[in-house]
Design a protein around this motif. Sequence first.
Motif, PDB file in Angstrom:
ATOM      1  N   TYR A  47      -3.371 -13.633  -0.610  1.00  0.00           N
ATOM      2  CA  TYR A  47      -2.985 -12.795   0.534  1.00  0.00           C
ATOM      3  C   TYR A  47      -2.668 -13.655   1.746  1.00  0.00           C
ATOM      4  O   TYR A  47      -1.702 -13.409   2.462  1.00  0.00           O
ATOM      5  CB  TYR A  47      -4.121 -11.833   0.917  1.00  0.00           C
ATOM      6  CG  TYR A  47      -4.338 -10.685  -0.029  1.00  0.00           C
ATOM      7  CD1 TYR A  47      -3.334 -10.259  -0.887  1.00  0.00           C
ATOM      8  CD2 TYR A  47      -5.547 -10.004  -0.057  1.00  0.00           C
ATOM      9  CE1 TYR A  47      -3.536  -9.204  -1.748  1.00  0.00           C
ATOM     10  CE2 TYR A  47      -5.755  -8.945  -0.910  1.00  0.00           C
ATOM     11  CZ  TYR A  47      -4.750  -8.548  -1.755  1.00  0.00           C
ATOM     12  OH  TYR A  47      -4.962  -7.509  -2.592  1.00  0.00           O
ATOM     13  N   SER A  56       2.829  -3.651  -2.921  1.00  0.00           N
ATOM     14  CA  SER A  56       1.389  -3.587  -2.690  1.00  0.00           C
ATOM     15  C   SER A  56       0.861  -4.902  -2.127  1.00  0.00           C
ATOM     16  O   SER A  56       0.095  -4.903  -1.166  1.00  0.00           O
ATOM     17  CB  SER A  56       0.668  -3.197  -3.970  1.00  0.00           C
ATOM     18  OG  SER A  56       1.117  -3.978  -5.031  1.00  0.00           O
ATOM     19  N   TYR A  57       1.296  -6.030  -2.712  1.00  0.00           N
ATOM     20  CA  TYR A  57       0.835  -7.317  -2.177  1.00  0.00           C
ATOM     21  C   TYR A  57       1.342  -7.517  -0.753  1.00  0.00           C
ATOM     22  O   TYR A  57       0.614  -8.012   0.109  1.00  0.00           O
ATOM     23  CB  TYR A  57       1.289  -8.469  -3.064  1.00  0.00           C
ATOM     24  CG  TYR A  57       0.362  -8.719  -4.221  1.00  0.00           C
ATOM     25  CD1 TYR A  57      -0.753  -9.527  -4.078  1.00  0.00           C
ATOM     26  CD2 TYR A  57       0.589  -8.132  -5.454  1.00  0.00           C
ATOM     27  CE1 TYR A  57      -1.615  -9.755  -5.132  1.00  0.00           C
ATOM     28  CE2 TYR A  57      -0.259  -8.344  -6.517  1.00  0.00           C
ATOM     29  CZ  TYR A  57      -1.362  -9.157  -6.351  1.00  0.00           C
ATOM     30  OH  TYR A  57      -2.212  -9.360  -7.383  1.00  0.00           O
ATOM     31  N   LYS A  82      -0.693  -5.493   1.650  1.00  0.00           N
ATOM     32  CA  LYS A  82      -2.019  -6.084   1.835  1.00  0.00           C
ATOM     33  C   LYS A  82      -1.931  -7.314   2.725  1.00  0.00           C
ATOM     34  O   LYS A  82      -2.743  -7.503   3.634  1.00  0.00           O
ATOM     35  CB  LYS A  82      -2.611  -6.500   0.492  1.00  0.00           C
ATOM     36  CG  LYS A  82      -3.091  -5.369  -0.339  1.00  0.00           C
ATOM     37  CD  LYS A  82      -4.272  -4.710   0.317  1.00  0.00           C
ATOM     38  CE  LYS A  82      -4.586  -3.419  -0.390  1.00  0.00           C
ATOM     39  NZ  LYS A  82      -4.628  -3.614  -1.853  1.00  0.00           N
ATOM     40  N   THR A 138      -1.411  -6.357   6.199  1.00  0.00           N
ATOM     41  CA  THR A 138      -2.695  -5.918   6.735  1.00  0.00           C
ATOM     42  C   THR A 138      -3.535  -7.118   7.132  1.00  0.00           C
ATOM     43  O   THR A 138      -4.159  -7.134   8.199  1.00  0.00           O
ATOM     44  CB  THR A 138      -3.447  -5.100   5.669  1.00  0.00           C
ATOM     45  OG1 THR A 138      -2.595  -4.060   5.229  1.00  0.00           O
ATOM     46  CG2 THR A 138      -4.709  -4.500   6.223  1.00  0.00           C
ATOM     47  N   GLU A 180     -12.123  -6.512  -0.246  1.00  0.00           N
ATOM     48  CA  GLU A 180     -11.631  -5.744  -1.388  1.00  0.00           C
ATOM     49  C   GLU A 180     -12.462  -5.988  -2.629  1.00  0.00           C
ATOM     50  O   GLU A 180     -12.826  -5.053  -3.344  1.00  0.00           O
ATOM     51  CB  GLU A 180     -10.200  -6.183  -1.673  1.00  0.00           C
ATOM     52  CG  GLU A 180      -9.216  -5.093  -1.528  1.00  0.00           C
ATOM     53  CD  GLU A 180      -7.869  -5.572  -1.979  1.00  0.00           C
ATOM     54  OE1 GLU A 180      -6.968  -5.496  -1.164  1.00  0.00           O
ATOM     55  OE2 GLU A 180      -7.742  -6.036  -3.124  1.00  0.00           O
ATOM     56  N   ASP A 218      -8.597   0.045  -2.021  1.00  0.00           N
ATOM     57  CA  ASP A 218      -7.509  -0.090  -1.046  1.00  0.00           C
ATOM     58  C   ASP A 218      -7.806   0.703   0.207  1.00  0.00           C
ATOM     59  O   ASP A 218      -7.586   0.237   1.329  1.00  0.00           O
ATOM     60  CB  ASP A 218      -6.193   0.395  -1.661  1.00  0.00           C
ATOM     61  CG  ASP A 218      -5.698  -0.552  -2.728  1.00  0.00           C
ATOM     62  OD1 ASP A 218      -6.394  -1.559  -2.977  1.00  0.00           O
ATOM     63  OD2 ASP A 218      -4.628  -0.296  -3.306  1.00  0.00           O
ATOM     64  N   ALA A 265     -10.253  -1.122   2.309  1.00  0.00           N
ATOM     65  CA  ALA A 265      -9.628  -2.235   3.025  1.00  0.00           C
ATOM     66  C   ALA A 265      -8.932  -1.734   4.288  1.00  0.00           C
ATOM     67  O   ALA A 265      -9.063  -2.329   5.361  1.00  0.00           O
ATOM     68  CB  ALA A 265      -8.636  -2.955   2.118  1.00  0.00           C
TER      69      ALA A 265
END
Lengths: 332, 301
Positions: free
Chosen positions: B18, B230-231, B234, B237, B261, B274, B277
């Motif tokens: 991430y 999705s990655y 994240k 975020t 997570e 999720d 998070a």
Amino acid sequence: MKLQDLRTPISVGLAIVLLVLPLVCNAYWLDVCVSIGLYALLALSLNVILGQAGIFHMGHAAFFAVGAYTTAVLNTLYHWPVLWTMPLAGVAAALFAMAVARPIIHLRGDYLLIVTIGIVEIVRIALLNDVAGLTGGSNGIFGIARPTLFGFRISKGVQFYYLVWCMVGVSLLLFRCLWQSRFGRALNYIKEDDIAAEGCGVNVTRYKLAAFVLGAFWAGMAGTVYAAKMTTIAPESFNFMESVIIFAVVILSGGSQLGVLISAFLFIGLPELLREFHDARMLIFGFAMMAMMVWRPQGLLPPLRRRYRVAENSSSQGVSPKDVWNDSAVSE
Amino acid sequence: MEQFFQQLLNGLAVGGIYALIALGYTMVYGVMKLINFAHGDIFTIGAYLGLTLLVSCNIAAVLPPTAAVLVIFLMVALLAALVGYLLERVAYRPLRNAGRLSAVVSALGASIFLQNGVMLIYGARFYVYPDFLRPDFTVHLLGLAVPGVRLLIIFASVVLMVALSAFIQRTRTGAAIRAVAVDPGAAQLMGINVDRIISLVFLIGPGLGGAAGLMVGIYYGQIDFTMGWSYGLKALTAAILGGIGNIPGAMLGGLMLGIIEALAAGYVSMAWKDAIAFLVLIFILIIRPTGILGERTAEKL
């Protein structure tokens, strides 16, 4: 001739086309037009928050979902007539918006953007995990009844068409009044410069919150129409991509109501027109999104500048009473 | 307790990935004040490029596995950097003086374009990475049996982050990047070529993102064309969590998010990880509105 000068003819033309459209187009395109109407409704409601108040909000699908699920639960579990649930769906979405927006309203631009995306994801995951045992998990809720209006049952495509577009028409008129009011001016002021607005006595937090609540209320009501139209709703209909599309419709529109309608047609109609490209259609759609923004970075139809008449007594200073100045002249 | 440390290490590995992606978001944001929504898809492209290079060039037959992975690492990073450079030229440069949200919509369009491009080229099915690449040893660490690949992922991401920090903090070019981030106009007056710095940032960020894609491929062994959403989300975020525009913040945010997570998945519920998070993100932003390391900049009047 600039696009700006064509506003009135375009509006009139669009209204006439929308009225007679069901006579000429087939069931498939009628269905597409219902979708366009629904997105127009959602985009008009997001326009309150994003377009007029300038709050970076990319989570509108969350409010839409709350409205749709409120209707679905009330209708399937408690057998409320669908249209009766509409105000309640709006209120539920508005209350939800008030609760989630209150603590985050002071965040600056991009921080707010990601938080609102987070809210959409939290709502979707909550629905997926069957929160409170009401939302039916990943299958969603099915068997939502058709709406009835004065004993008249709305079930055919063309009836939904007129229902949705009537709602769009009413919303257009109501929002138009709103933008000419003190409230609308305050929101625009916050968008242009929130510190100056605060300095002039506009309660920025309160107005931003009001914009959120109003936008969410409208999105919740759109949720009712969506639930009634589909008769089945599932969490995947309210994902992040949905929010992205509503967001992009508002940004491309430039912020005016007519712009929102045209941009909804472009965004929802274009992928349908591209059906013949099969798998490549979303590729072209993505490219078109980039190209449209590069072509018109300010949006299709930015709202006209507000114009005010100069007060009578200023004529002594050499300005004729009939003179009209627009506020852009002051800043430039 | 053993489960706790296992989850912690797992979280560090995912968090390192991430963090690498988040660096791309945060650097671009730093110099352009733009959230590059297409960054997640460059990460996907990195994962697919890695697979293609592995299978088609047959490097693994010529070189020992470690060297093969390193070579592919470099190639993927270079190619992903090239994609990032082109992206900036086509989708963002014309919008540099326009409203910030117009550029965001253009970025979203670019994201849809790239994602569907990958789908058209490779098809909609998921792909499996060849598993001879996956380092197959176990390290016994204080009584814990840790898969070697997990440690290697943590190691690789830390090395890349340290290298990037050194580059940003110690070199002249790094100073120029920092200068553009603070004030592009003033930087230009001081003789810094802002266009070149922005291009450079669009080479480094996507390069790291592409490398992260390859790492995910090796670590999880399975990739598909939607993984960028999705990655990317994240990592974005994570960048916000640490304070967007702040390079150490992106690293810290990434590692924290990974650990949060992993612990949420291990102790609370897999299905809600999720959501947890995002909830943590919201709570942290309520307390610190500019992220953990984000500076509280005075509003310009």
